[in-house]
Design a protein around this motif. Structure first.
Motif, short mmCIF file in Angstrom:
data_model
loop_
_atom_site.label_atom_id
_atom_site.label_comp_id
_atom_site.label_asym_id
_atom_site.label_seq_id
_atom_site.Cartn_x
_atom_site.Cartn_y
_atom_site.Cartn_z
N ARG A 209 0.83 -1.21 0.00
CA ARG A 209 0.00 0.00 0.00
C ARG A 209 0.87 1.27 0.00
NH1 ARG A 209 -2.64 3.76 3.24
NH2 ARG A 209 -1.48 3.18 5.09
N GLN B 132 1.23 4.14 -2.84
CA GLN B 132 0.98 5.52 -2.48
C GLN B 132 2.11 6.44 -2.92
OE1 GLN B 132 -0.09 5.45 1.64
NE2 GLN B 132 0.24 7.65 1.79
N GLY C 236 2.04 1.62 22.07
CA GLY C 236 1.26 2.86 22.15
C GLY C 236 2.12 4.11 22.16
N ARG D 111 4.56 4.86 20.08
CA ARG D 111 4.90 5.25 18.70
C ARG D 111 6.36 5.70 18.60
NH1 ARG D 111 3.02 2.14 16.94
NH2 ARG D 111 2.95 2.90 14.81
N LEU E 32 -1.29 -0.99 20.91
CA LEU E 32 -1.41 -0.13 19.74
C LEU E 32 -2.56 0.85 19.96
CD1 LEU E 32 -1.01 -2.62 16.75
CD2 LEU E 32 0.32 -0.54 17.10
N PRO E 33 -2.39 2.10 19.53
CA PRO E 33 -3.49 3.06 19.68
C PRO E 33 -4.76 2.53 19.01
CG PRO E 33 -1.47 4.17 19.01
CD PRO E 33 -1.19 2.70 18.93
N ASP E 34 -5.87 2.76 19.69
CA ASP E 34 -7.14 2.17 19.32
C ASP E 34 -7.87 3.04 18.28
OD1 ASP E 34 -9.00 0.00 20.23
OD2 ASP E 34 -10.30 1.76 20.50
N GLN E 35 -8.44 2.38 17.26
CA GLN E 35 -9.17 3.13 16.22
C GLN E 35 -10.34 3.90 16.82
OE1 GLN E 35 -8.40 3.40 12.85
NE2 GLN E 35 -10.01 4.95 12.89
N PRO F 36 0.61 13.37 14.66
CA PRO F 36 1.59 13.64 15.72
C PRO F 36 2.21 15.03 15.56
CG PRO F 36 2.52 12.10 14.12
CD PRO F 36 1.10 12.37 13.68
N ALA G 106 -4.35 8.27 4.77
CA ALA G 106 -3.58 7.20 4.12
C ALA G 106 -2.09 7.45 4.28
CB ALA G 106 -3.96 7.09 2.65
N GLY G 107 -1.68 8.71 4.22
CA GLY G 107 -0.26 9.03 4.37
C GLY G 107 0.24 8.80 5.78
N LEU G 108 -0.61 9.04 6.76
CA LEU G 108 -0.21 8.89 8.16
C LEU G 108 -0.24 7.44 8.62
CD1 LEU G 108 -2.14 11.93 9.65
CD2 LEU G 108 0.35 11.68 9.59
N GLY G 109 -1.11 6.64 8.01
CA GLY G 109 -1.28 5.26 8.46
C GLY G 109 -2.12 5.19 9.72
N PRO G 110 -2.38 3.96 10.19
CA PRO G 110 -3.41 3.77 11.21
C PRO G 110 -3.03 4.18 12.63
CG PRO G 110 -2.48 1.65 10.52
CD PRO G 110 -1.89 2.69 9.63
N TRP G 111 -1.74 4.30 12.96
CA TRP G 111 -1.37 4.51 14.36
C TRP G 111 -0.43 5.69 14.51
CZ3 TRP G 111 0.12 -0.53 12.26
CH2 TRP G 111 -0.89 -1.49 12.38
N ALA G 112 -0.72 6.79 13.82
CA ALA G 112 0.23 7.90 13.83
C ALA G 112 0.27 8.61 15.18
CB ALA G 112 -0.12 8.89 12.72
N ALA H 282 0.14 8.72 19.22
CA ALA H 282 0.44 7.84 20.34
C ALA H 282 -0.75 7.72 21.29
CB ALA H 282 1.67 8.36 21.10
#
Lengths: 341, 341
Positions: A115, A119, A209, A211, B56-59, B85, B227-233, B235
């Motif tokens: 992905r 991108q 968490g 990061r 991992l940070p939660d959605q 961040p 999309a550029g940051l991704g899912p866990w940007a 903290a």
């Protein structure tokens, strides 16, 4: 766009207990999350002075962290190390370091690499064999691989880097190298200029968490990544905790041994239930069974989340339980499974 | 490349006390840092459960934070808000949302905007007048502006957005809008699709080390940034502290009043020493004097760091002292300055 109903959409990443609770609303709590490859014995968080939160992160602290990471990972120097708020955010930036062209990701592996390469403008696809990496402008290998633990020897990766076209780039994602065999890492080889190594902090240190992650690269590429991240990409608490953890060689050695023991126990639990382990690292095990969908549901109803894979329906990945109650619940749940193997 | 000697290189950003101590080795400690525009009365950090660091940070937590930010900033919805961040890391990503072309940054202002636009491939330069923003593929306005506090009315910015070429983008950096006049923000106008608003968390809430900021944008642009940051940007601790702080309207109201009082006192201290304030916000004041270099050195030797500017040698920017001892030291130091005004 039609939103997919919750129970039809595969869980794209591990670690989302909120989603697991929607999938298995009657499951016993606390939910046990075995869906990630994160060390369940985290590095102890030191006392955090409040100015880590209030002040802008300090350049000297960033440089110090880069130096400690270089030492821990075997990079030539801190100038070759770029700290970032996790490796995830680095993926598109690193992919953009290669001239736009064909990106080959040695698969099956962590789906975000394809992905991120797409991108960045590449024609990106997974390839099944290392020979498929040849002539790619961007070649990506996760080593050891997630989820199957496959390892490419260092010599093979160096040969791959030598085969790259001009300005081509080899990215080696060493997210699980902290528990890999010695001598495998390419962190010491980045000075040749066409290799970028990614190192994850949160997995081995059990602090996902926070990061924190690192790119290890030659000075020219490192400078481009630093420019993209800007001066304060890593939070103050991550700078302090990261520095303490990376300098603590005794903790790392003890933890490697502890994880190796724990994953042996996981193998025994799975084998005792007739489940076949086909790969992994000390932080997770991959198993294969035709009954994987049924086992996923069975465990979910028992309040245990494991990792399934959208395109490999016979695979499940198990992380490590954190403590004795979790081990007991896992052993009981897999022992009670009668879906076949 | 020849590294510049420490005392010849201008301080590029505020907040680097390590560098200040090299510049003024004999200065009394503790050094007083007035070189940033960060609120010295930080939002109280709540107790942080350890799983904010380990998991991992939660959605769901990320979505919740986006919703609270939308409410606090007046954005149409949480879907229009992208947590990151810090806003710094967003600058090149936001600049890349516009088609490559001319980038015009209304100056003089925060230097990173031109750098980020150039990095994204634009021909980037500061323009002195809003008319210079016309026909730019990327138009950037900091509102209220840093360091002079200049404010463009909302109608002027909307007119600017209407004048943009096809696919052109107006970026409004509202880093100091939390202390701006009501009705100025464009956060409610992003649905028209060619406006991105940046909001800083750390400045107003006094938690710059946490690294948290937001892009407010139409859904299509917001999706590209996500999309550029991704899912866990962001903290885990930043998700939790950010949510608590953004929901606390009482704290925000009290703090705005407190900052307004404090900056009045700063004006009086500076005026009492014959120093001319020429602009600012409730988080900083800009002053102008031919003797700025001497005053910078005088204050530095007294252990007080203020912000100087490489290209505006007659300017100094003062942030707010944190407590009574700092106020007293500042008043004594400026009172003892005899460099002329």
């Amino acid at each position: 766009m039609h939103p997919a109903p919750v129970d039809a959409a595969p869980i794209q990443h591990g670690g989302d207990l909120g989603r697991a609770r929607l999938l298995f609303p009657g499951a016993p709590e606390p939910f046990i999350d075995l869906s990630t490859g994160i060390n369940p014995y985290p590095y102890p968080i030191p006392q955090l002075p409040s100015d880590l939160f209030t002040r802008l992160p300090d350049q000297a602290a960033l440089d110090r962290l880069a130096g400690l990471a270089a030492q821990a990972y075997g990079a030539p120097s801190g100038a070759h190390v770029v700290p970032a708020p996790g490796t995830q955010i680095l993926l598109p930036m690193v992919a953009a370091l290669a001239p736009t062209g064909r990106a080959a990701v040695l698969g099956p592996t962590y789906a975000e690499h394809v992905r991120a390469a797409a991108q960045a403008g590449h024609r990106a696809a997974e390839v099944a064999d290392p020979t498929g990496l040849r002539n790619a402008e961007l070649a990506v290998v996760v080593n050891p691989n997630n989820p199957d633990g496959r390892v490419l020897p260092r010599a093979a990766l160096l040969a791959c880097a030598s085969d790259l076209p001009a300005h081509g780039l080899l990215v080696v994602d060493e997210a699980f190298m902290d528990v890999g065999a010695g001598g495998l890492s390419l962190a010491g080889d980045v000075a040749r200029g066409n290799i970028v190594v990614l190192r994850s902090f949160g997995k081995f240190f059990g602090l996902a968490g926070l990061r924190l992650g690192f790119a290890v690269a030659g000075p020219a590429l490192a400078e481009r990544l630093r420019a993209g991240l800007g001066p304060w990409a890593v939070a103050g608490p991550a700078l302090a905790i990261g520095a303490a953890a990376l300098a603590d060689e005794a903790w790392a050695a003890t933890t490697r041994a502890r994880l190796a023991q724990a994953v042996l126990r996981l193998d025994q639990v799975l084998a005792g239930a007739g489940l076949e382990v086909v790969g992994g690292t000390s932080l997770f095990r991959l198993m294969h069974t035709q009954a994987a969908p049924e086992l996923f549901d069975h465990l979910g109803r028992a309040g245990i989340l494991v990792r399934r894979f959208a395109h490999q329906a016979t695979w499940l990945r198990f992380g490590l339980p954190a403590g004795e109650p979790e081990w007991q619940r896992l052993a009981a749940a897999v022992g009670a499974f009668r879906g076949g193997g």
